[in-house]
Design a protein around this motif. Structure first.
Motif, PDB file in Angstrom:
ATOM      1  N   HIS A 129      40.202  44.924  35.501  1.00 43.57           N
ATOM      2  CA  HIS A 129      39.452  43.690  35.242  1.00 43.57           C
ATOM      3  C   HIS A 129      40.228  42.432  35.603  1.00 43.57           C
ATOM      4  CE1 HIS A 129      41.754  43.373  31.396  1.00 43.57           C
ATOM      5  NE2 HIS A 129      41.533  42.070  31.555  1.00 43.57           N
ATOM      6  N   VAL A 130      39.465  41.344  35.700  1.00 40.86           N
ATOM      7  CA  VAL A 130      40.015  40.002  35.840  1.00 40.86           C
ATOM      8  C   VAL A 130      39.157  39.079  34.978  1.00 40.86           C
ATOM      9  CG1 VAL A 130      38.650  39.436  37.909  1.00 40.86           C
ATOM     10  CG2 VAL A 130      40.799  38.232  37.468  1.00 40.86           C
ATOM     11  N   VAL A 131      39.818  38.149  34.298  1.00 38.21           N
ATOM     12  CA  VAL A 131      39.135  37.133  33.498  1.00 38.21           C
ATOM     13  C   VAL A 131      39.674  35.783  33.944  1.00 38.21           C
ATOM     14  CG1 VAL A 131      38.809  36.194  31.173  1.00 38.21           C
ATOM     15  CG2 VAL A 131      38.821  38.671  31.521  1.00 38.21           C
ATOM     16  N   LEU A 141      49.267  36.975  35.275  1.00 39.29           N
ATOM     17  CA  LEU A 141      48.679  35.758  34.708  1.00 39.29           C
ATOM     18  C   LEU A 141      48.728  34.647  35.747  1.00 39.29           C
ATOM     19  CD1 LEU A 141      50.321  35.787  31.167  1.00 39.29           C
ATOM     20  CD2 LEU A 141      48.095  36.716  31.850  1.00 39.29           C
ATOM     21  N   ASN A 142      47.622  33.933  35.855  1.00 35.70           N
ATOM     22  CA  ASN A 142      47.522  32.766  36.730  1.00 35.70           C
ATOM     23  C   ASN A 142      47.932  33.064  38.165  1.00 35.70           C
ATOM     24  OD1 ASN A 142      46.572  31.074  34.642  1.00 35.70           O
ATOM     25  ND2 ASN A 142      48.664  30.938  33.877  1.00 35.70           N
ATOM     26  N   ALA A 143      47.607  34.257  38.623  1.00 40.80           N
ATOM     27  CA  ALA A 143      47.886  34.647  39.999  1.00 40.80           C
ATOM     28  C   ALA A 143      46.628  34.433  40.842  1.00 40.80           C
ATOM     29  CB  ALA A 143      48.313  36.111  40.044  1.00 40.80           C
ATOM     30  N   CYS A 144      46.746  34.676  42.114  1.00 39.95           N
ATOM     31  CA  CYS A 144      45.580  34.615  42.999  1.00 39.95           C
ATOM     32  C   CYS A 144      44.570  35.656  42.509  1.00 39.95           C
ATOM     33  CB  CYS A 144      46.011  34.910  44.427  1.00 39.95           C
ATOM     34  SG  CYS A 144      44.672  34.807  45.607  1.00 39.95           S
ATOM     35  N   VAL A 145      43.358  35.225  42.231  1.00 36.83           N
ATOM     36  CA  VAL A 145      42.347  36.090  41.615  1.00 36.83           C
ATOM     37  C   VAL A 145      41.596  36.867  42.693  1.00 36.83           C
ATOM     38  CG1 VAL A 145      40.252  36.116  40.213  1.00 36.83           C
ATOM     39  CG2 VAL A 145      42.099  34.530  39.666  1.00 36.83           C
ATOM     40  N   PRO A 146      41.585  38.203  42.600  1.00 35.69           N
ATOM     41  CA  PRO A 146      40.820  38.996  43.563  1.00 35.69           C
ATOM     42  C   PRO A 146      39.324  38.851  43.317  1.00 35.69           C
ATOM     43  CG  PRO A 146      41.757  40.411  41.882  1.00 35.69           C
ATOM     44  CD  PRO A 146      42.276  39.033  41.619  1.00 35.69           C
ATOM     45  N   SER A 147      38.541  39.121  44.331  1.00 35.84           N
ATOM     46  CA  SER A 147      37.081  39.075  44.190  1.00 35.84           C
ATOM     47  C   SER A 147      36.623  40.278  43.381  1.00 35.84           C
ATOM     48  CB  SER A 147      36.406  39.100  45.554  1.00 35.84           C
ATOM     49  OG  SER A 147      36.767  37.966  46.287  1.00 35.84           O
ATOM     50  N   PRO A 148      35.888  40.037  42.294  1.00 34.78           N
ATOM     51  CA  PRO A 148      35.409  41.166  41.487  1.00 34.78           C
ATOM     52  C   PRO A 148      34.253  41.890  42.155  1.00 34.78           C
ATOM     53  CG  PRO A 148      34.722  39.086  40.512  1.00 34.78           C
ATOM     54  CD  PRO A 148      35.568  38.752  41.701  1.00 34.78           C
ATOM     55  N   LEU A 149      34.092  43.155  41.796  1.00 36.29           N
ATOM     56  CA  LEU A 149      32.951  43.940  42.257  1.00 36.29           C
ATOM     57  C   LEU A 149      31.685  43.555  41.506  1.00 36.29           C
ATOM     58  CD1 LEU A 149      34.777  47.385  42.303  1.00 36.29           C
ATOM     59  CD2 LEU A 149      34.220  45.948  44.280  1.00 36.29           C
ATOM     60  N   ALA A 150      31.851  43.138  40.264  1.00 34.22           N
ATOM     61  CA  ALA A 150      30.747  42.652  39.425  1.00 34.22           C
ATOM     62  C   ALA A 150      31.321  41.562  38.534  1.00 34.22           C
ATOM     63  CB  ALA A 150      30.169  43.782  38.576  1.00 34.22           C
ATOM     64  N   ALA A 151      30.525  40.529  38.250  1.00 35.85           N
ATOM     65  CA  ALA A 151      31.020  39.420  37.435  1.00 35.85           C
ATOM     66  C   ALA A 151      29.877  38.780  36.662  1.00 35.85           C
ATOM     67  CB  ALA A 151      31.692  38.368  38.329  1.00 35.85           C
ATOM     68  N   CYS A 152      30.243  38.106  35.587  1.00 34.91           N
ATOM     69  CA  CYS A 152      29.284  37.277  34.869  1.00 34.91           C
ATOM     70  C   CYS A 152      30.018  36.070  34.311  1.00 34.91           C
ATOM     71  CB  CYS A 152      28.539  38.048  33.791  1.00 34.91           C
ATOM     72  SG  CYS A 152      29.519  38.482  32.365  1.00 34.91           S
ATOM     73  N   VAL A 162      34.754  33.575  33.195  1.00 29.91           N
ATOM     74  CA  VAL A 162      34.142  34.546  34.098  1.00 29.91           C
ATOM     75  C   VAL A 162      34.801  35.893  33.862  1.00 29.91           C
ATOM     76  CG1 VAL A 162      33.692  35.190  36.497  1.00 29.91           C
ATOM     77  CG2 VAL A 162      33.646  32.771  35.821  1.00 29.91           C
ATOM     78  N   LEU A 163      33.978  36.881  33.513  1.00 22.82           N
ATOM     79  CA  LEU A 163      34.421  38.260  33.359  1.00 22.82           C
ATOM     80  C   LEU A 163      34.214  38.957  34.698  1.00 22.82           C
ATOM     81  CD1 LEU A 163      32.610  39.161  30.010  1.00 22.82           C
ATOM     82  CD2 LEU A 163      35.024  38.550  30.295  1.00 22.82           C
ATOM     83  N   GLY A 164      35.192  39.749  35.139  1.00 19.05           N
ATOM     84  CA  GLY A 164      35.050  40.458  36.402  1.00 19.05           C
ATOM     85  C   GLY A 164      35.565  41.878  36.322  1.00 19.05           C
ATOM     86  N   VAL A 165      34.792  42.802  36.911  1.00 23.29           N
ATOM     87  CA  VAL A 165      35.205  44.199  37.019  1.00 23.29           C
ATOM     88  C   VAL A 165      35.808  44.390  38.402  1.00 23.29           C
ATOM     89  CG1 VAL A 165      34.425  46.595  37.102  1.00 23.29           C
ATOM     90  CG2 VAL A 165      33.425  45.028  35.433  1.00 23.29           C
ATOM     91  N   LEU A 166      37.022  44.913  38.438  1.00 22.36           N
ATOM     92  CA  LEU A 166      37.693  45.257  39.691  1.00 22.36           C
ATOM     93  C   LEU A 166      37.569  46.767  39.876  1.00 22.36           C
ATOM     94  CD1 LEU A 166      40.886  43.049  39.206  1.00 22.36           C
ATOM     95  CD2 LEU A 166      38.843  42.486  40.530  1.00 22.36           C
TER      96      LEU A 166
END
Length: 167
Positions: free
Chosen positions: A52-54, A22-33, A44-48
């Motif tokens: 996932h990352v939100v 939680l509230n960590a450095c967010v990785p770049s997602p492969l896909a996002a919206c 922002v929804l993101g697929v890793l």
């Protein structure tokens, strides 16, 4: 929201190693919206790599949830956890082949046709995918995720999460 066929090797190949950050450095997602909130902010929804990352950006707050095997934390994905304004519930389920394939197909269709959805499929098996769905919840958000890990011997494993965040 779109469904993406990703041309990468998934970094997470088993639900057993998923961790929660939680509230960590967010990785770049492969896909996002990005989804705008009708009152304030954006989610922002993101697929890793099969995870996932939100992220939530609100006028007074920012928040992130990462569920992945590479999350920079020692915290395993809990069955339930809470933090101020936040709650997550998760469960892992083994599915037979037919049920697993039906779920993967339903998730692909939902991602392709429904608003507030994002999905990504990984090479090697059409059912190796991650799907996310989100919607506003009062002044905050709620979202669900599905992480599908095929098992060549029989069906596969699904990790479900359900989260809520409020400012």
């Amino acid at each position: 929201m779109p469904f993406h066929r990703l041309v990468v090797t998934p970094a997470d190949v088993s639900g057993r190693g998923l961790r929660l950050a939680l509230n960590a450095c967010v990785p770049s997602p492969l896909a996002a919206c990005s989804l705008p909130h009708p009152a304030d902010g954006t989610l922002v929804l993101g697929v890793l790599g099969a995870s996932h990352v939100v992220t939530v950006k609100h006028s007074e707050h920012t928040f992130s949830e990462e569920v992945s095997c590479t999350a920079r934390t020692d915290a395993e994905l809990p069955g339930r956890a809470e933090a101020p304004g936040y709650r997550i519930e998760s469960r892992t389920e083994a599915c037979g082949e037919a049920e697993f394939r039906r779920l993967a197909q339903m998730l692909r269709v939902s991602c392709e046709r429904e608003g507030g959805w994002l999905g990504g499929a990984f090479p090697g098996d059409d059912a190796a995918l991650t799907a996310l769905a989100a919607e506003p919840d009062g002044p905050g958000w709620r979202w669900r995720t599905w992480h599908l890990y095929p098992d060549r011997a029989a069906g596969g494993t699904v990790v479900y999460t359900r989260s809520r965040w409020r400012p």
